[in-house]
Design a protein around this motif. Structure first.
Motif, short mmCIF file in Angstrom:
data_model
loop_
_atom_site.label_atom_id
_atom_site.label_comp_id
_atom_site.label_asym_id
_atom_site.label_seq_id
_atom_site.Cartn_x
_atom_site.Cartn_y
_atom_site.Cartn_z
N HIS A 1 11.47 12.92 -2.74
CA HIS A 1 10.28 12.24 -2.53
C HIS A 1 9.68 12.23 -0.98
N THR A 2 8.54 12.64 -0.80
CA THR A 2 8.17 12.88 0.45
C THR A 2 6.78 12.16 0.75
N LEU A 3 6.44 11.66 -0.04
CA LEU A 3 4.99 11.04 0.06
C LEU A 3 4.69 10.20 1.51
N THR A 4 3.84 10.83 1.98
CA THR A 4 3.55 9.81 3.37
C THR A 4 3.06 8.28 2.82
N PRO A 5 3.25 7.35 3.73
CA PRO A 5 2.52 6.21 3.34
C PRO A 5 0.93 6.13 3.13
N GLU A 6 0.33 6.89 3.93
CA GLU A 6 -1.19 7.13 3.59
C GLU A 6 -1.46 7.57 2.43
N GLU A 7 -0.76 8.64 1.84
CA GLU A 7 -0.86 9.25 0.77
C GLU A 7 -0.67 8.36 -0.44
N GLN A 8 0.68 7.60 0.02
CA GLN A 8 0.71 6.54 -1.10
C GLN A 8 -0.28 5.54 -1.26
N GLU A 9 -0.66 5.04 -0.17
CA GLU A 9 -1.49 4.17 -0.45
C GLU A 9 -2.96 4.57 -1.00
N ILE B 1 4.62 0.79 -5.67
CA ILE B 1 4.84 2.30 -5.65
C ILE B 1 6.15 2.68 -4.82
N ALA B 2 5.87 2.37 -3.53
CA ALA B 2 6.78 3.10 -2.68
C ALA B 2 8.23 3.00 -3.04
N PRO B 3 8.42 1.67 -3.24
CA PRO B 3 9.93 1.62 -3.58
C PRO B 3 10.07 2.38 -4.81
N LEU B 4 9.38 2.14 -5.74
CA LEU B 4 9.79 2.75 -6.96
C LEU B 4 10.08 4.14 -6.88
N GLN B 5 9.22 4.89 -6.15
CA GLN B 5 9.22 6.37 -6.02
C GLN B 5 10.66 6.58 -5.30
N SER B 6 10.90 5.96 -4.39
CA SER B 6 12.12 6.36 -3.74
C SER B 6 13.36 6.03 -4.56
N GLN B 7 13.22 5.04 -5.25
CA GLN B 7 14.16 4.93 -6.43
C GLN B 7 14.62 5.96 -7.32
N VAL B 8 13.49 6.42 -8.08
CA VAL B 8 13.29 7.49 -8.76
C VAL B 8 13.81 8.72 -8.37
N HIS B 9 12.92 9.08 -7.29
CA HIS B 9 13.41 10.47 -6.65
C HIS B 9 13.81 10.41 -5.38
N ARG C 1 -6.33 4.43 -5.49
CA ARG C 1 -7.19 5.04 -6.23
C ARG C 1 -6.97 4.98 -7.60
N GLN C 2 -5.46 4.81 -7.75
CA GLN C 2 -4.99 4.28 -9.22
C GLN C 2 -5.44 3.19 -9.63
N GLU C 3 -5.67 2.24 -8.75
CA GLU C 3 -6.00 0.80 -9.09
C GLU C 3 -7.42 1.12 -9.45
N LYS C 4 -8.09 1.69 -8.61
CA LYS C 4 -9.59 1.71 -9.03
C LYS C 4 -9.88 2.57 -10.19
N VAL C 5 -9.23 3.48 -10.49
CA VAL C 5 -9.38 4.18 -11.83
C VAL C 5 -8.91 3.27 -12.94
N SER C 6 -7.89 2.65 -12.82
CA SER C 6 -7.41 1.99 -13.91
C SER C 6 -8.53 0.58 -14.01
N ARG C 7 -9.20 0.16 -13.01
CA ARG C 7 -10.04 -0.81 -13.44
C ARG C 7 -11.23 -0.01 -14.09
N ILE C 8 -11.56 1.04 -13.63
CA ILE C 8 -12.68 1.68 -14.12
C ILE C 8 -12.30 1.74 -15.71
N MET C 9 -11.17 2.53 -15.72
CA MET C 9 -10.54 2.99 -17.05
C MET C 9 -10.36 1.88 -18.09
#
Lengths: 77, 788, 80
Positions: B314-322, B302-310, B327-335
């Motif tokens: 892009h100003t997300l802190t690492p914590e936020e990203q993580e 995610i991090a690299p990609l984000q920076s690439q794209v925008h 969350r995303q992982e969890k969600v996608s597992r659930i979903m």
């Protein structure tokens, strides 16, 4: 019962209720006794049942319930 | 942009959930040949050829393309797909309304590339939301839910009339008009489950779920979006057809979000958009396979990609990203499997399950649950536990793990709806005739199929007895005089069944008919008395040899009237020696003078049940009835034998002591009294010279010094109480050895042995219970006259 | 009313009584019948399981306070 009469399995089975029967199970063991009741699952209750394995009487039961799925055949003795 | 329920006001998190599925949807679609879709025309009112041309997911620059873009964008997973998605989305949007896009995107996603996913995800969620929406239709639905819908409709309206592809994209009943999707597809209704909705006009939403929206939409221009509380908007976000009108959104940017924190979609990415459709198609399989994998690594990418794209924004802190990634992982597992079943499927399954568990008689079929409920009453039961229906529904909902997390409002509504549904199912199940064997007879014989409660039978066999019964020639008149053990057990089970019926009736009614219960007891069926061969003994008496009969005795007697109880008691008195506890309960019949363990066990059961029931019953009897019972007892039984059994002796004690109590009340006529004294004399005569035999020969077995032997002393006390002085002398004479024996045993217990001191006391207490009657008192050394 | 008997009645009659159950895999269980269903799933208390090995001499015995027997392994049931 007359052999020429058309006999379907359930008729046969209900006709032999009360008579002495041999019940052979899929594991090869025979049970002889009086057929008390039988149902559509082939569950069977015999009284005065004898358990025969290899032609020898192994055990006596007063009453015995045999679960239908084990039954290979039931014949009048 | 937001045609698919993209809700700018919703928090970004929810969005991530369905990214995958959206993507799949898209891809699946791409892979299928519409030309073969016979229903396309019917569904969309256009020929397939036309439709095809209109679909330019990635590159289309027209207004229409912009609208259709979001789903197209969906395909990518977080890492790889996000780029292209974003691009296509952006490209489509850019020409139309750049500003709007910025607002929209900035608002929605903290992590930029997830936006497209989010929009697509809407769809998936929307399916789930259908349930909620349906609930909303429900009159009982909560107001918030209805509110939610208004904005949705409002947003959607502008899109009602777009070119065919719009209709095509409409999410809610996707299965209906889509070619059979591969399993993972989120909205995947079972192919063929619903016929494609007949639609002449493309924009018209398919029949079914979307309807509510249509009926509701009352355009409330700008306010709705901004006014809505967060919670509601979140719900809305999930709604199936939520369509966001670009213009509306743009004119009313969500207030909560500080746009400056969020990236704005760059136009740069737009270039990639062209490739998207093809790539998707090619990669479909591959990507599906990789999904799991990708999810796992998303976090890293995610991090690299984000920076690439925008890069700039892009100003997300690492914590936020993580956090987001996790969350995303969890969600996608659930979903992963979310949306496999649509609400209808779930309804169906639920109803089916319920129909299997619903019972008319929860007490008998779910006894332990009932007991559990009594033991652990729910203290948090807000809901009035009025009906059984209610409680079943409640229980179901409690157990169903219905997810409440985060979406309270929606969940509440869903719960309500579920509850209603459950109630309906329960009602229907109750109305339905009892489960029987279903059978169909055809050319190939009889086919039958089973249910959970009644497994499949292979043959239907009618027993001769049943045939006879059908023919109406039941031989009732033929008196059965001999009962096999099986007959007795049959009768006993019959009693239990009747008892349970009566008991469950009492829960519902006040007036109950106990005649069937009485009949089942067969007290009057076959008279017998002590000494008859066992098979010919009255069945009720034979039943008393079974522990389970003893267990139900107290419950049974509650439903019998005084006359019935008297009849039973009389029957018992005349059959005492037919009771196993008497017949086999005397030490005298055993070589080792000990009662075998199984009988001793039964004797214990009697003491716990029968003796108590009898005690209560006797309280209701009149004096002459007591005399009558005693006379019958003496006539039909060998009293001295009976007295050597614990139960026999306690029965005698019960009757004698009751008689003494009545005499003590002083209201007995002289005739009754003389009758009593002759009865007593008779009893005493049969006991005389054998009184000592009532003591079991191994007192140390039965009496460890606790109170287990006291029944003997109780009897002696009672007997002495009723007797004249001459009687008492005889008794003392006969039990003299026992008296001194007890004193000796008491003396043997070392006073220093504190642990056993109570035994000494018990022994003396028992002894004195008897001696007191004659004005004596004993300690371990001597017997004295009572001081008083 | 209960003229029509069926085999499962034999089991019903022996609720709260001791029964012997012969199971697949050369096993037997004796115990007090606490409950059963139409599949011959059963709950026994005070149960004792006997596992027969090939040589008929040694029998392994297990005691269980309460045991659920799944019906599909049941061969026969007999009151003791």
């Amino acid at each position: 019962m007359s052999e020429f009469e058309k006999t379907d399995p359930s008729k046969f089975l209900s006709d032999i209720i009360g008579s002495s029967v041999i019940v052979k199970l899929q594991n090869g063991i025979n049970y002889t006794g009086n057929l008390q009741t039988i149902d559509g699952y082939m569950n069977v209750v015999l009284d005065n049942a004898k358990e025969c394995s290899n032609g020898k009487v192994v055990r006596d039961y007063g009453d015995v319930f045999i679960r239908g799925n084990n039954v290979l055949y039931i014949s009048e003795a | 942009m937001s045609f698919f329920g993209f809700d700018p006001t919703a928090p970004p998190a929810g969005r991530n959930n369905n990214k995958k599925e959206v993507y799949e949807f898209q891809e699946t679609y791409e892979g299928l040949d519409e030309a073969d879709d016979a229903f396309n025309d019917e569904t969309f009112g256009t020929s397939t050829g036309e439709i095809r041309k209109d679909f330019d997911f990635g590159a289309g620059a027209g207004a229409g393309a912009g609208a259709s873009a979001p789903p197209a964008a969906a395909p990518a997973t977080a890492s790889t797909g996000s780029v292209s998605q974003g691009v296509s989305y952006a490209q489509a949007a850019a020409p139309t309304d750049d500003e709007f896009m910025q607002d929209l995107w900035g608002t929605n996603t903290p992590i930029k590339h997830e936006q497209p996913i989010a929009s697509g995800e809407r769809k998936i969620l929307s399916l789930e939301e259908i349930e909620a929406q349906l609930t909303a239709i429900d009159p009982s639905a909560q107001p918030p839910q209805q509110q939610q819908q208004q904005p949705q409709g409002q947003f959607m309206q502008p899109y009602m009339m777009p070119p065919p592809q719009f209709g095509y994209m409409m999410p809610p009943p996707p299965g209906a008009y889509m070619p059979p999707p591969p399993p993972p597809q989120a909205y995947g209704q079972m192919p063929g489950w619903m016929p494609p909705p007949p639609m002449g006009v493309p924009p018209q939403p398919p029949v079914g779920q979307p309807v509510p929206q249509q009926s509701q939409p009352q355009p409330i221009p700008n306010t709705a979006g901004s006014v809505q509380p967060a919670e509601e908007s979140q719900v809305q976000e999930g709604a199936p057809e939520t369509a966001v009108d670009n213009s509306v959104v743009s004119s009313s940017p969500p207030k909560k979000v500080d746009l400056s924190h969020f990236p704005v979609l760059g136009s740069k990415e737009a270039h990639d958009a062209h490739h998207q459709p093809h790539r998707q198609h090619q990669q479909q399989q591959q990507q599906q396979q990789q999904q799991q994998h990708q999810q796992q690594h998303q976090h890293n990418h995610i991090a690299p990609l984000q920076s690439q794209v925008h890069p700039p924004q892009h100003t997300l802190t690492p914590e936020e990203q993580e956090r987001a990634a996790r969350r995303q992982e969890k969600v996608s597992r659930i979903m992963k499997y979310s949306g496999i079943m649509n609400p209808k499927d779930k309804d169906f399954v639920t109803r089916f399950q319920l129909s299997q568990i619903v019972t008319e008689d929860p007490y008998n079929e779910d006894f332990y649950a009932q007991v559990y409920k009594v033991i652990h009453p729910k203290n948090d039961n807000v809901q009035p536990m009025g009906s059984t229906n209610n409680s079943i529904a409640q229980a179901y909902l409690e157990q169903s793990g219905h997810r409440l997390g985060g979406r309270y409002k929606r969940a509440d509504v869903a719960l309500q709806r579920m509850q209603q549904q459950v109630q309906k199912a329960v009602t229907v199940a109750k109305e339905r005739p009892k489960l029987t064997q279903y059978a169909k007879e055809g050319a190939l014989g009889k086919i039958s199929f089973g249910t959970g409660k009644k497994p499949r039978q292979q043959l239907e066999i009618i027993s001769k007895a049943a045939e006879r019964e059908r023919a109406g020639e039941v031989k009732q008149d033929k008196e059965i005089t001999s009962y096999s053990k099986k007959d007795i057990l049959n009768i006993l089970e019959g009693i239990i069944t009747e008892l349970m019926n009566v008991e469950s009736e009492t829960r519902a009614l006040h007036d109950i008919d106990t005649s069937k219960l009485w009949d089942s007891l067969k007290v009057l069926e076959h008279a017998s008395c002590s000494g008859d061969p066992e098979p010919e003994v009255n069945p009720f008496i034979q039943c008393l040899n079974y522990n389970k009969m003893l267990k139900i005795l107290p419950r049974l007697f509650k439903f019998l009237n005084r006359e019935q109880i008297l009849t039973i008691t009389t029957l018992i008195m005349s059959n005492l020696e037919n009771l196993a506890v008497i017949k086999h309960g005397s030490y005298t019949t055993y070589a080792n003078k000990r009662v075998p363990e199984n009988i001793a066990h039964l004797v214990d059961s009697y003491s716990m049940t029968f003796s108590k029931v009898l005690m209560n019953a006797v309280l209701d009897f009149k004096f002459n009835e007591i005399i009558g019972l005693l006379v019958i007892l003496i006539e039909h039984n060998n009293v001295s034998f009976v007295s050597t059994t614990k139960i026999g002796l306690s029965i005698l004690t019960t009757l004698l002591s009751r008689a003494e109590l009545i005499i003590g009340e002083g209201t007995i006529s002289a005739t009754d009294l003389s009758e009593w004294s002759s009865c007593y004399d008779e009893l005493f005569t049969s006991l005389e010279s054998r009184i000592a035999a009532i003591f079991p020969p191994h007192p140390e077995d039965v009496d460890d010094g606790s109170s287990r032997e006291n029944y003997v002393w109780q009897f002696l006390a009672t007997l002495s109480l009723g007797g004249k002085l001459s009687h008492q002398r005889i008794i003392v004479d006969e039990v003299r050895d026992e008296i001194f024996g007890v004193m000796a045993r008491a003396k043997d217990i070392d006073p220093a042995d504190v642990a056993n001191l109570y035994k000494k006391q018990n022994l003396l207490n028992n002894l004195n219970m008897y001696l007191v009657v004659m004005g004596l008192v004993a300690d371990e050394n001597e017997i004295k006259e009572l001081q008083s | 009313m209960s003229t029509k008997e069926e085999p499962l009645d034999l089991i019903r009659f022996h609720l709260d009584e001791f029964v012997l159950i012969k199971l697949r895999g050369a096993r037997e269980i004796k115990g007090k019948l606490q409950g059963y269903d139409s599949h011959c799933n059963m709950v026994l208390s005070e149960a004792e399981e006997y596992i027969y090995n090939d040589s008929n001499d040694d029998v392994e015995t297990k005691k269980t306070e309460m045991v659920f027997v799944r019906g599909d392994s049941v061969i026969l049931i007999s009151p003791i």
